[in-house]
Scaffold this motif. Structure first.
Motif, PDB file in Angstrom:
ATOM      1  N   VAL A  58      47.087 -13.773  37.789  1.00  0.00           N
ATOM      2  CA  VAL A  58      47.796 -15.077  38.197  1.00  0.00           C
ATOM      3  C   VAL A  58      47.760 -15.153  39.628  1.00  0.00           C
ATOM      4  N   GLY A  59      47.510 -16.257  40.152  1.00  0.00           N
ATOM      5  CA  GLY A  59      47.426 -16.306  41.761  1.00  0.00           C
ATOM      6  C   GLY A  59      45.938 -16.059  42.244  1.00  0.00           C
ATOM      7  N   ARG A  60      45.205 -15.464  41.711  1.00  0.00           N
ATOM      8  CA  ARG A  60      43.996 -14.983  42.331  1.00  0.00           C
ATOM      9  C   ARG A  60      42.995 -16.332  42.332  1.00  0.00           C
ATOM     10  N   GLN A  61      42.040 -16.176  43.220  1.00  0.00           N
ATOM     11  CA  GLN A  61      41.286 -17.164  43.519  1.00  0.00           C
ATOM     12  C   GLN A  61      40.165 -16.854  42.698  1.00  0.00           C
ATOM     13  N   ALA A  62      39.349 -17.967  42.362  1.00  0.00           N
ATOM     14  CA  ALA A  62      38.113 -17.837  41.673  1.00  0.00           C
ATOM     15  C   ALA A  62      37.241 -19.028  42.176  1.00  0.00           C
ATOM     16  N   ARG A  82      35.671 -17.305  31.061  1.00  0.00           N
ATOM     17  CA  ARG A  82      35.990 -18.719  30.703  1.00  0.00           C
ATOM     18  C   ARG A  82      37.084 -19.113  31.206  1.00  0.00           C
ATOM     19  N   ALA A  83      36.970 -20.510  31.642  1.00  0.00           N
ATOM     20  CA  ALA A  83      38.184 -21.257  32.032  1.00  0.00           C
ATOM     21  C   ALA A  83      38.453 -22.602  31.864  1.00  0.00           C
ATOM     22  N   ARG A  84      39.669 -22.792  31.920  1.00  0.00           N
ATOM     23  CA  ARG A  84      40.017 -24.453  31.625  1.00  0.00           C
ATOM     24  C   ARG A  84      40.785 -24.968  32.745  1.00  0.00           C
ATOM     25  N   ALA A  85      40.271 -26.093  33.006  1.00  0.00           N
ATOM     26  CA  ALA A  85      40.981 -26.958  34.063  1.00  0.00           C
ATOM     27  C   ALA A  85      41.488 -28.260  33.379  1.00  0.00           C
ATOM     28  N   GLY A  92      30.893 -24.915  41.810  1.00  0.00           N
ATOM     29  CA  GLY A  92      31.129 -24.221  43.237  1.00  0.00           C
ATOM     30  C   GLY A  92      32.587 -24.560  43.861  1.00  0.00           C
ATOM     31  N   ALA A  93      33.569 -25.174  42.896  1.00  0.00           N
ATOM     32  CA  ALA A  93      34.935 -25.478  43.353  1.00  0.00           C
ATOM     33  C   ALA A  93      35.646 -24.430  43.449  1.00  0.00           C
ATOM     34  N   ARG A  94      36.467 -24.325  44.501  1.00  0.00           N
ATOM     35  CA  ARG A  94      37.284 -23.018  44.594  1.00  0.00           C
ATOM     36  C   ARG A  94      38.549 -23.379  43.770  1.00  0.00           C
ATOM     37  N   VAL A  95      38.916 -22.193  42.779  1.00  0.00           N
ATOM     38  CA  VAL A  95      40.113 -22.651  42.066  1.00  0.00           C
ATOM     39  C   VAL A  95      41.210 -21.417  42.156  1.00  0.00           C
ATOM     40  N   ARG A  96      42.343 -21.615  41.675  1.00  0.00           N
ATOM     41  CA  ARG A  96      43.361 -20.656  41.568  1.00  0.00           C
ATOM     42  C   ARG A  96      43.707 -20.319  40.267  1.00  0.00           C
ATOM     43  N   VAL A  97      44.077 -19.220  39.662  1.00  0.00           N
ATOM     44  CA  VAL A  97      44.385 -18.814  38.377  1.00  0.00           C
ATOM     45  C   VAL A  97      46.030 -19.192  38.091  1.00  0.00           C
ATOM     46  N   VAL A  98      46.183 -20.225  37.335  1.00  0.00           N
ATOM     47  CA  VAL A  98      47.605 -20.487  36.899  1.00  0.00           C
ATOM     48  C   VAL A  98      48.100 -19.534  36.103  1.00  0.00           C
ATOM     49  N   ARG A  99      47.582 -19.434  34.932  1.00  0.00           N
ATOM     50  CA  ARG A  99      48.130 -18.631  33.810  1.00  0.00           C
ATOM     51  C   ARG A  99      46.777 -18.206  32.812  1.00  0.00           C
ATOM     52  N   LEU A 103      42.140 -15.075  26.234  1.00  0.00           N
ATOM     53  CA  LEU A 103      40.796 -14.729  27.248  1.00  0.00           C
ATOM     54  C   LEU A 103      40.281 -15.722  28.013  1.00  0.00           C
ATOM     55  N   VAL A 104      41.230 -17.164  28.040  1.00  0.00           N
ATOM     56  CA  VAL A 104      40.704 -18.060  28.956  1.00  0.00           C
ATOM     57  C   VAL A 104      41.548 -18.246  30.095  1.00  0.00           C
ATOM     58  N   LEU A 105      41.287 -18.179  31.255  1.00  0.00           N
ATOM     59  CA  LEU A 105      41.851 -18.649  32.386  1.00  0.00           C
ATOM     60  C   LEU A 105      42.274 -20.096  32.543  1.00  0.00           C
ATOM     61  N   VAL A 106      43.373 -20.432  32.665  1.00  0.00           N
ATOM     62  CA  VAL A 106      43.824 -21.922  33.025  1.00  0.00           C
ATOM     63  C   VAL A 106      43.895 -21.941  34.648  1.00  0.00           C
ATOM     64  N   VAL A 107      43.034 -22.827  35.311  1.00  0.00           N
ATOM     65  CA  VAL A 107      43.055 -22.918  36.568  1.00  0.00           C
ATOM     66  C   VAL A 107      43.174 -24.213  37.127  1.00  0.00           C
ATOM     67  N   ARG A 108      43.512 -24.577  38.281  1.00  0.00           N
ATOM     68  CA  ARG A 108      43.681 -25.658  39.100  1.00  0.00           C
ATOM     69  C   ARG A 108      42.999 -25.738  40.440  1.00  0.00           C
TER      70      ARG A 108
END
Length: 115
Positions: A58-62, A82-85, A92-99, A103-108
């Protein structure tokens, strides 16, 4: 193991029954110094931020390696996840992990990298 550190000076009191005072006092002061140093290191280690597991994600950049519409893949460190926004994000978008949800990262979108 770290719970036994405070007992080290108490166990060290046995040197006063075994050795004369002229030998026991310096030995016991050495035991006190060693237990103080080890106890200090244990306290510092206990206050260190979490470095592994889901809590550390949580809080890491991806970086999105596929478009996130809403599911896709991101690289977070050396790993591909795997991620869900909540909003569609391009590759290529830079995102942050919210939660994490399983096994799926929720990012914004990372607001800090957009500036």
């Amino acid at each position: 193991m770290c719970h036994l550190i405070p007992l080290l000076p108490i166990a060290g009191l046995a040197v006063f029954w075994i050795f004369p005072m002229s030998i026991a006092a310096p030995l016991y002061s050495g035991v006190l110094v060693v237990s103080a140093v080890v106890g200090w290191k244990v306290l510092l280690a206990a206050r260190r931020p979490i470095g592994t597991g889901a809590e550390a994600m949580v809080g890491r950049q991806a970086v999105a390696i596929t478009p996130l519409v809403p599911l896709g893949k991101v690289t977070c460190g050396p790993e591909i996840w795997r991620a869900r926004a909540e909003e569609g994000l391009p590759e290529g978008a830079r995102v942050r992990v919210v939660r994490l949800e399983g096994l799926v990262l929720v990012v914004r979108r990372d607001e800090r990298s957009a500036r």
